[in-house]
Design a protein around this motif. Structure first.
Motif: not given
Length: 143
Positions: A90-106
């Protein structure tokens, strides 16, 4: 991904800093065993390190339980009985939200990150979207 891997290594190092270790001497000498202790890291320092690495704050017990319960409501195979692993992912997923602004990449990153023994390639994009939304709601609503 490289940034996430680096952050994971730093979090592991943080965990190591809070652990104690001892070295014992198995020889028959009368000298006492050598003991070393890692320096203590305060909760405030741990929180600051997490923040600096781009992770959300450590969830309290109620938040963690609600997160796991919500994931299990989507599909019990997502957590598959490994609550701590789910919190880490979950913490890694939060980082993905920060790192990748595009929803498809998230969604793509989430699908790859959240695998299980019965879904080694991820749970699919539809389930990954639910995991992403659940994570965002429970662990990092401010991201």
């Amino acid at each position: 991904m490289k940034r996430t891997a680096t952050a994971a290594v730093l979090l592991a190092a943080l965990a190591t800093l809070t652990a104690c270790s001892s070295d014992s001497d198995d020889s028959t000498d009368a000298a006492p065993a050598k003991t070393s202790q890692a320096p203590e890291v305060s909760e405030a320092d741990k929180a600051k390190i997490r923040e600096n690495l781009g992770y959300p704050p450590e969830p309290d017990a109620a938040t963690a339980a609600a997160f796991v319960k919500a994931l299990n409501a989507v599909d019990s195979d997502i957590v598959h009985g490994k609550d701590e692993k789910a919190l880490s992912r979950g913490a890694d997923t939060c980082r993905a939200i920060k790192d990748y602004p595009e929803r498809a990449k998230q969604v793509d990153v989430t699908n790859k990150r959240w695998s299980s023994p019965t879904h080694p390639e991820g749970h699919g994009l539809a389930t990954a979207e639910k995991i992403l939304d659940t994570t965002h709601k429970h662990l990092c609503p401010d991201f």
